[in-house]
Design a protein around this motif. Sequence first.
Motif, PDB file in Angstrom:
ATOM      1  N   LEU A  76      -2.893  10.720   7.609  1.00 30.40           N
ATOM      2  CA  LEU A  76      -2.608   9.825   6.488  1.00 30.40           C
ATOM      3  C   LEU A  76      -1.763  10.526   5.431  1.00 30.40           C
ATOM      4  O   LEU A  76      -2.135  11.583   4.915  1.00 30.40           O
ATOM      5  CB  LEU A  76      -3.924   9.352   5.857  1.00 30.40           C
ATOM      6  N   TYR A  77      -0.608   9.939   5.145  1.00 29.69           N
ATOM      7  CA  TYR A  77       0.222  10.332   3.987  1.00 29.69           C
ATOM      8  C   TYR A  77       0.061   9.188   2.991  1.00 29.69           C
ATOM      9  O   TYR A  77       0.823   8.224   2.991  1.00 29.69           O
ATOM     10  CB  TYR A  77       1.676  10.505   4.438  1.00 29.69           C
ATOM     11  N   PRO A  78      -0.949   9.241   2.124  1.00 30.36           N
ATOM     12  CA  PRO A  78      -1.385   8.036   1.410  1.00 30.36           C
ATOM     13  C   PRO A  78      -0.456   7.608   0.282  1.00 30.36           C
ATOM     14  O   PRO A  78       0.109   8.440  -0.435  1.00 30.36           O
ATOM     15  CB  PRO A  78      -2.752   8.443   0.853  1.00 30.36           C
ATOM     16  N   TYR A  79      -0.311   6.306   0.138  1.00 33.45           N
ATOM     17  CA  TYR A  79       0.376   5.762  -1.030  1.00 33.45           C
ATOM     18  C   TYR A  79      -0.575   5.804  -2.224  1.00 33.45           C
ATOM     19  O   TYR A  79      -1.794   5.968  -2.073  1.00 33.45           O
ATOM     20  CB  TYR A  79       0.886   4.342  -0.775  1.00 33.45           C
ATOM     21  N   THR A  80      -0.015   5.620  -3.424  1.00 32.55           N
ATOM     22  CA  THR A  80      -0.830   5.718  -4.645  1.00 32.55           C
ATOM     23  C   THR A  80      -0.666   4.524  -5.570  1.00 32.55           C
ATOM     24  O   THR A  80      -1.329   4.462  -6.606  1.00 32.55           O
ATOM     25  CB  THR A  80      -0.479   6.999  -5.427  1.00 32.55           C
ATOM     26  N   GLU A  81       0.212   3.581  -5.214  1.00 36.06           N
ATOM     27  CA  GLU A  81       0.428   2.407  -6.065  1.00 36.06           C
ATOM     28  C   GLU A  81       0.981   1.276  -5.195  1.00 36.06           C
ATOM     29  O   GLU A  81       1.142   1.429  -3.987  1.00 36.06           O
ATOM     30  CB  GLU A  81       1.324   2.737  -7.276  1.00 36.06           C
ATOM     31  N   MET A  82       1.275   0.133  -5.811  1.00 42.02           N
ATOM     32  CA  MET A  82       1.549  -1.080  -5.047  1.00 42.02           C
ATOM     33  C   MET A  82       2.893  -1.070  -4.325  1.00 42.02           C
ATOM     34  O   MET A  82       3.039  -1.693  -3.277  1.00 42.02           O
ATOM     35  CB  MET A  82       1.451  -2.309  -5.956  1.00 42.02           C
ATOM     36  N   GLN A  83       3.893  -0.386  -4.861  1.00 49.20           N
ATOM     37  CA  GLN A  83       5.152  -0.267  -4.118  1.00 49.20           C
ATOM     38  C   GLN A  83       4.906   0.407  -2.773  1.00 49.20           C
ATOM     39  O   GLN A  83       5.404  -0.032  -1.735  1.00 49.20           O
ATOM     40  CB  GLN A  83       6.174   0.556  -4.913  1.00 49.20           C
ATOM     41  N   GLY A  84       4.145   1.480  -2.801  1.00 48.68           N
ATOM     42  CA  GLY A  84       3.822   2.188  -1.574  1.00 48.68           C
ATOM     43  C   GLY A  84       3.002   1.337  -0.633  1.00 48.68           C
ATOM     44  O   GLY A  84       3.236   1.329   0.587  1.00 48.68           O
TER      45      GLY A  84
END
Length: 371
Positions: free
Chosen positions: A34-42
């Motif tokens: 997992l290369y996790p996103y941190t906000e809604m764009q991601g």
Amino acid sequence: MHVSLYIGHHKVGSTSLQVFLSQNVVRLIRHGVLYPYTEMQGAASVAARMLSGDRVSALTANIREPHSALAYQFMSEAADFPIPRQFMLLPPRQQMIRAIRMQVSELKPKAVILCSEAFANFGAVKPELIDAVTRIFPDATFSVYGALRRPDEYLASWHNQRVKVGERAGLLAGEGWRHYEATIHFNYRLAVEDWLIRVPGEAKVLRNYADILSAGGSEADFMAHSGIDFPDGMTPARRANKSLHPALVEIARRGNHALSLPEAQALVQFLMKHQASLDLPPASDVELFGPEARRAMFEAFLPSHAWLSGITGQAAFFPDIDAMLTCRPLSEAQAMRAALAALSDDRIAPLQARPRDFLAHLRATPNPAEV
């Protein structure tokens, strides 16, 4: 679950690695990484690519560098640290943490990668932020990967980056380099020591950037030392974060002081667009420091180098450390003169008025005053 923490430094291929990880995010997830996103764009980007598949495309900073967004938000809330303007509409720190934890809960990865050169600031800004990162993953094992570049080469590249994005930087020559002496940009111990101390476990590696290049670049070297099993068939990253030619940096630096930010950025984009077709001296020939600055910089760095060598068990972390004393054959002023001579009236004619007039004035002034 294993968490691999890439902690920087700056100017060691971190953008290329982030592009590589972000454009392969679906393949990684399906392999348990997992290369996790941190906000809604991601979140929206990952959802779209789960439907259509990974692809090579231009990604915004929020998507490409989600953990830089995380790092800057952490520092902003803890110490009023400025968030770079390329990171847009970031949610609060606790919301970012919740986003990562929800991805871990739902996807149940074998491994997680957090990757940001901005993490190198935590030791100087507030070391307790490192603990806040590890607490996101209460039951994980950890590894730490850091990359460091010989300081004269690093400062030249960092100076280039600052100028390219429009900052009103000073010269590096003379005493100018000392602006960085007490910061993570020269005191490498400040950049990495707290990560080595505070992150649990013994799986921690610091790499010389020259060795990273010899190993095939930032992606190949990180994969070899991260402790993570990567899938086959990963799409390689295109070259990211291209630099200005050193002969053009002083032109752009002066433009940053003389012009508005939009005008200065128009000048930089013009120089970036045309640099490959200009008759410029070899980049490796341009000297930014001078002999006195190099000697002072070398002596000031020796304690940090001794610490790095000791902590990594090497005779010399930078085997070529003495090369810091060697000046290159062409002064920055001479290189700028050569670049200005290559910028003909016809070539600069399409520029908007103020940047064009600035270049014309610089070309017509034999020895322009320093700024």
